[in-house]
Design a protein around this motif. Structure first.
Motif, PDB file in Angstrom:
ATOM      1  N   ALA B  12     -11.068   3.797 -36.590  1.00 40.08           N
ATOM      2  CA  ALA B  12     -10.945   4.408 -35.172  1.00 40.08           C
ATOM      3  C   ALA B  12     -10.171   3.464 -34.532  1.00 40.08           C
ATOM      4  CB  ALA B  12     -12.123   4.785 -34.725  1.00 40.08           C
ATOM      5  N   VAL B  13     -10.442   2.016 -34.556  1.00 38.57           N
ATOM      6  CA  VAL B  13      -9.789   1.078 -33.650  1.00 38.57           C
ATOM      7  C   VAL B  13      -8.322   0.958 -33.885  1.00 38.57           C
ATOM      8  CG1 VAL B  13      -9.721  -1.288 -33.144  1.00 38.57           C
ATOM      9  CG2 VAL B  13     -11.824  -0.306 -33.923  1.00 38.57           C
ATOM     10  N   GLU B  14      -7.922   1.080 -35.240  1.00 34.78           N
ATOM     11  CA  GLU B  14      -6.610   1.028 -35.574  1.00 34.78           C
ATOM     12  C   GLU B  14      -5.856   2.204 -34.991  1.00 34.78           C
ATOM     13  OE1 GLU B  14      -5.944   0.837 -39.724  1.00 34.78           O
ATOM     14  OE2 GLU B  14      -3.919   1.982 -39.187  1.00 34.78           O
ATOM     15  N   ARG B  15      -6.443   3.250 -35.029  1.00 39.97           N
ATOM     16  CA  ARG B  15      -5.875   4.706 -34.498  1.00 39.97           C
ATOM     17  C   ARG B  15      -5.767   4.500 -33.142  1.00 39.97           C
ATOM     18  NH1 ARG B  15      -2.923   7.957 -36.302  1.00 39.97           N
ATOM     19  NH2 ARG B  15      -2.003   8.080 -34.516  1.00 39.97           N
ATOM     20  N   VAL B  16      -6.719   3.870 -32.161  1.00 37.99           N
ATOM     21  CA  VAL B  16      -6.511   3.644 -30.828  1.00 37.99           C
ATOM     22  C   VAL B  16      -5.459   2.924 -30.357  1.00 37.99           C
ATOM     23  CG1 VAL B  16      -7.738   2.713 -28.690  1.00 37.99           C
ATOM     24  CG2 VAL B  16      -9.108   4.415 -30.336  1.00 37.99           C
ATOM     25  N   VAL B  17      -5.270   1.858 -31.138  1.00 35.44           N
ATOM     26  CA  VAL B  17      -3.981   0.830 -30.852  1.00 35.44           C
ATOM     27  C   VAL B  17      -2.774   1.507 -31.138  1.00 35.44           C
ATOM     28  CG1 VAL B  17      -2.973  -1.313 -31.529  1.00 35.44           C
ATOM     29  CG2 VAL B  17      -5.332  -0.979 -31.537  1.00 35.44           C
ATOM     30  N   ARG B  18      -2.634   2.343 -32.288  1.00 28.15           N
ATOM     31  CA  ARG B  18      -1.574   2.979 -32.491  1.00 28.15           C
ATOM     32  C   ARG B  18      -1.198   3.767 -31.533  1.00 28.15           C
ATOM     33  NH1 ARG B  18       0.336   2.621 -38.123  1.00 28.15           N
ATOM     34  NH2 ARG B  18      -1.432   2.079 -39.283  1.00 28.15           N
ATOM     35  N   ASP B  65     -13.047   0.190 -24.485  1.00 27.08           N
ATOM     36  CA  ASP B  65     -14.304  -0.401 -23.827  1.00 27.08           C
ATOM     37  C   ASP B  65     -14.462  -1.763 -24.168  1.00 27.08           C
ATOM     38  OD1 ASP B  65     -16.402  -0.227 -21.885  1.00 27.08           O
ATOM     39  OD2 ASP B  65     -17.985   0.359 -23.335  1.00 27.08           O
ATOM     40  N   ILE B  66     -13.321  -2.552 -23.959  1.00 26.39           N
ATOM     41  CA  ILE B  66     -13.494  -4.081 -24.282  1.00 26.39           C
ATOM     42  C   ILE B  66     -12.891  -4.837 -22.915  1.00 26.39           C
ATOM     43  CG2 ILE B  66     -13.259  -4.077 -26.757  1.00 26.39           C
ATOM     44  CD1 ILE B  66     -10.040  -4.529 -26.420  1.00 26.39           C
ATOM     45  N   LEU B  67     -13.023  -5.979 -22.677  1.00 29.55           N
ATOM     46  CA  LEU B  67     -12.609  -6.872 -21.609  1.00 29.55           C
ATOM     47  C   LEU B  67     -11.546  -7.670 -22.255  1.00 29.55           C
ATOM     48  CD1 LEU B  67     -12.937  -6.384 -18.414  1.00 29.55           C
ATOM     49  CD2 LEU B  67     -14.559  -8.329 -18.611  1.00 29.55           C
ATOM     50  N   ILE B  68     -10.337  -7.962 -21.658  1.00 29.74           N
ATOM     51  CA  ILE B  68      -9.490  -8.841 -22.435  1.00 29.74           C
ATOM     52  C   ILE B  68      -9.152  -9.910 -21.072  1.00 29.74           C
ATOM     53  CG2 ILE B  68      -7.200  -9.324 -23.356  1.00 29.74           C
ATOM     54  CD1 ILE B  68      -7.177  -6.311 -24.148  1.00 29.74           C
ATOM     55  N   GLU B  69      -9.331 -11.311 -21.542  1.00 31.92           N
ATOM     56  CA  GLU B  69      -9.152 -12.209 -20.502  1.00 31.92           C
ATOM     57  C   GLU B  69      -7.826 -12.879 -20.471  1.00 31.92           C
ATOM     58  OE1 GLU B  69     -11.773 -13.137 -18.789  1.00 31.92           O
ATOM     59  OE2 GLU B  69     -13.120 -12.223 -19.837  1.00 31.92           O
ATOM     60  N   ASP B  70      -7.386 -13.225 -19.368  1.00 33.63           N
ATOM     61  CA  ASP B  70      -6.083 -13.651 -19.053  1.00 33.63           C
ATOM     62  C   ASP B  70      -5.463 -14.857 -20.451  1.00 33.63           C
ATOM     63  OD1 ASP B  70      -6.000 -12.263 -16.654  1.00 33.63           O
ATOM     64  OD2 ASP B  70      -6.262 -14.143 -15.705  1.00 33.63           O
ATOM     65  N   ASP B  71      -6.458 -15.633 -20.706  1.00 39.54           N
ATOM     66  CA  ASP B  71      -6.095 -16.695 -21.565  1.00 39.54           C
ATOM     67  C   ASP B  71      -6.231 -16.343 -22.812  1.00 39.54           C
ATOM     68  OD1 ASP B  71      -8.644 -16.564 -22.114  1.00 39.54           O
ATOM     69  OD2 ASP B  71      -9.124 -18.632 -21.079  1.00 39.54           O
ATOM     70  N   GLU B  72      -6.483 -15.064 -23.318  1.00 40.46           N
ATOM     71  CA  GLU B  72      -6.427 -14.304 -24.722  1.00 40.46           C
ATOM     72  C   GLU B  72      -5.050 -13.811 -24.960  1.00 40.46           C
ATOM     73  OE1 GLU B  72     -10.862 -13.007 -25.821  1.00 40.46           O
ATOM     74  OE2 GLU B  72      -9.979 -11.865 -24.267  1.00 40.46           O
ATOM     75  N   LEU B  84      -2.349  -7.365 -33.477  1.00 44.92           N
ATOM     76  CA  LEU B  84      -2.901  -6.827 -32.246  1.00 44.92           C
ATOM     77  C   LEU B  84      -4.252  -6.029 -32.590  1.00 44.92           C
ATOM     78  CD1 LEU B  84      -2.335  -6.349 -29.285  1.00 44.92           C
ATOM     79  CD2 LEU B  84      -0.788  -3.997 -30.193  1.00 44.92           C
ATOM     80  N   VAL B  85      -4.295  -5.298 -33.732  1.00 47.68           N
ATOM     81  CA  VAL B  85      -5.254  -4.694 -34.311  1.00 47.68           C
ATOM     82  C   VAL B  85      -6.341  -5.616 -34.732  1.00 47.68           C
ATOM     83  CG1 VAL B  85      -6.153  -3.345 -36.370  1.00 47.68           C
ATOM     84  CG2 VAL B  85      -3.848  -2.603 -35.329  1.00 47.68           C
ATOM     85  N   ASP B  86      -6.204  -6.786 -35.319  1.00 47.91           N
ATOM     86  CA  ASP B  86      -7.106  -7.967 -35.761  1.00 47.91           C
ATOM     87  C   ASP B  86      -7.858  -8.124 -34.391  1.00 47.91           C
ATOM     88  OD1 ASP B  86      -6.589  -7.703 -38.273  1.00 47.91           O
ATOM     89  OD2 ASP B  86      -5.336  -9.533 -38.430  1.00 47.91           O
ATOM     90  N   PHE B  87      -6.883  -8.385 -33.356  1.00 47.67           N
ATOM     91  CA  PHE B  87      -7.604  -8.817 -31.964  1.00 47.67           C
ATOM     92  C   PHE B  87      -8.372  -7.604 -31.573  1.00 47.67           C
ATOM     93  CE2 PHE B  87      -7.318  -8.598 -27.393  1.00 47.67           C
ATOM     94  CZ  PHE B  87      -7.772  -9.981 -26.788  1.00 47.67           C
ATOM     95  N   ALA B  88      -8.257  -6.274 -31.434  1.00 46.28           N
ATOM     96  CA  ALA B  88      -8.858  -5.444 -31.006  1.00 46.28           C
ATOM     97  C   ALA B  88     -10.158  -5.270 -31.527  1.00 46.28           C
ATOM     98  CB  ALA B  88      -8.208  -4.159 -31.076  1.00 46.28           C
ATOM     99  N   ARG B  89     -10.244  -5.413 -33.172  1.00 45.10           N
ATOM    100  CA  ARG B  89     -11.376  -5.566 -33.892  1.00 45.10           C
ATOM    101  C   ARG B  89     -12.295  -6.565 -33.567  1.00 45.10           C
ATOM    102  NH1 ARG B  89      -8.655  -3.913 -39.545  1.00 45.10           N
ATOM    103  NH2 ARG B  89      -8.266  -1.908 -39.084  1.00 45.10           N
ATOM    104  N   LYS B  91     -12.697  -8.169 -30.887  1.00 46.68           N
ATOM    105  CA  LYS B  91     -13.297  -7.848 -29.511  1.00 46.68           C
ATOM    106  C   LYS B  91     -14.383  -6.836 -29.376  1.00 46.68           C
ATOM    107  CE  LYS B  91     -12.012  -9.512 -25.919  1.00 46.68           C
ATOM    108  NZ  LYS B  91     -12.267 -10.420 -25.285  1.00 46.68           N
ATOM    109  N   ILE B  92     -14.095  -5.932 -30.587  1.00 45.56           N
ATOM    110  CA  ILE B  92     -15.308  -4.772 -30.499  1.00 45.56           C
ATOM    111  C   ILE B  92     -16.419  -5.214 -31.105  1.00 45.56           C
ATOM    112  CG2 ILE B  92     -15.972  -2.804 -31.641  1.00 45.56           C
ATOM    113  CD1 ILE B  92     -13.420  -1.758 -30.461  1.00 45.56           C
ATOM    114  N   THR B  93     -16.182  -6.257 -32.148  1.00 45.04           N
ATOM    115  CA  THR B  93     -17.413  -6.851 -32.783  1.00 45.04           C
ATOM    116  C   THR B  93     -18.047  -7.926 -32.153  1.00 45.04           C
ATOM    117  OG1 THR B  93     -16.096  -7.986 -34.131  1.00 45.04           O
ATOM    118  CG2 THR B  93     -17.067  -6.008 -35.232  1.00 45.04           C
ATOM    119  N   ALA B  94     -17.466  -8.282 -31.233  1.00 46.42           N
ATOM    120  CA  ALA B  94     -17.799  -9.695 -30.529  1.00 46.42           C
ATOM    121  C   ALA B  94     -19.017  -9.367 -29.384  1.00 46.42           C
ATOM    122  CB  ALA B  94     -16.664 -10.366 -29.340  1.00 46.42           C
TER     123      ALA B  94
END
Lengths: 231, 94
Positions: B12-18, B65-72, B84-89, B91-94
């Motif tokens: 689902a995460v990959e689908r959203v990024v696509r 439903d994640i928050l991406i900081e400026d320095d990331e 990009l997909v790895d980063f999103a994943r 963030k979700i599991t963090a």
């Protein structure tokens, strides 16, 4: 078709569509850059509504589109005041339809029935604009942060992605959220997982890096609104 | 077909990024379906300028439903689709 309304000593453009004696729908486009990307869609869908017998108004907000007023003088509350003047002069308005950030000002005329497509909070719009500013600062070798920029913006205003925002605009936008009402029809795209009262097929053209038009989406919007207005 | 390893919720995460890339860049379903880990993004897609990147980040935040900081946010993040997909994943599991 071109009309204007008087607000704060200026004439603001307002496009009028449809029959003169029909209930009038006030159409509110998205805000800032998003509005520019869907101008074609907005005009096309208002025209299609006219073909379906529904009259509508598509006003310029002070500081936007053809308006001669500097954006730096505008704010969310000023835009709402302008909409009240527009409705008094060119109405009566019976229904309101908005896209995205337009939902942040759709309560200006009181608790009228409201149609919303993919409404957004003001903070999200601000965040995207802050990001473009941080990116261009970086290219210029300046290290800026959202927090620091917002702190300055709240007291002195700020230029974000070509938009001059007053301190008042920054503060109001940061806390603005679509208002609650019992008479809202919330519409989203078919592939949007969030809750909605209705679904249409289309794409968020307001996000596009290059402006595009989608005639099928304009038609779907017009049909959904026409059915909703006729109850 | 995509080479990206997927399972369960991560699909689902990959689908959203696509979908976000499709919506921002105005690409077709077929085009984004063809993206794999090594598909280059920043520099390879002319529409992906700093304005588009800003919109992309806010849409990812909203839809995941994640928050991406400026320095990331750096050049590496947009080097290819896999990053990009790895980063999103993450963030979700963090």
């Amino acid at each position: 078709m071109n009309a204007s309304y008087r607000f704060d000593g200026n004439d603001e453009l307002c496009l009028r569509f449809g029959p003169d004696d029909a209930p009038r729908l006030l159409i509110l486009p998205p805000l800032f850059d998003e509005a520019n990307r869907v101008r074609h869609l907005m005009v096309e869908f208002a025209r299609l509504l006219g073909d379906l017998g529904i009259a509508s108004l598509l006003p310029d907000l002070p500081g936007c589109n053809e308006s001669l007023v500097p954006l730096a003088t505008a704010s969310i509350s000023l835009w709402q005041a302008a909409l009240i003047n527009c409705a008094e002069q060119l109405g009566p308005v019976t229904h309101v339809a908005s896209l995205r950030g337009g939902a942040l000002i759709d309560g200006a005329l009181g608790d009228l029935p409201r149609w919303r497509l993919a409404p957004v909070k003001g903070g999200q719009l601000l965040r995207t604009m802050l990001r473009t500013r941080i990116a261009s600062d970086r290219e210029a070798g300046i290290n800026s942060s959202s927090e620091a920029l917002m702190e300055t913006a709240r007291t002195s205003g700020i230029e974000l992605a070509g938009n001059s925002l007053s301190p008042c605009m920054v503060r109001e936008l940061d806390s603005a959220a679509p208002s609650q009402s019992s008479a809202i029809r919330l519409v989203r795209f078919a592939d949007d997982p969030l809750d909605a009262d209705g679904r249409i097929t289309g794409a968020p053209l307001w996000l596009r890096a290059e402006p595009a038009h989608d005639p099928a989406m304009a038609a779907a919007m017009a049909q959904d609104i026409a059915a909703w207005m006729r109850g | 077909m995509s080479d990206i390893q997927t399972n369960g919720q991560n699909d689902a995460v990959e689908r959203v990024v696509r979908n976000v890339l499709r919506d921002i860049l105005g690409l077709s379903e077929d085009q984004v379906s063809g993206f794999d880990r090594d598909t280059e993004l920043f520099g390879a897609l002319p529409e992906l300028d700093s304005m588009a990147v800003a919109g992309l980040l806010t849409e990812m935040e909203d839809r995941l439903d994640i928050l991406i900081e400026d320095d990331e946010v750096d050049g590496e993040l947009f080097e290819n689709f896999g990053n990009l997909v790895d980063f999103a994943r993450a963030k979700i599991t963090a």
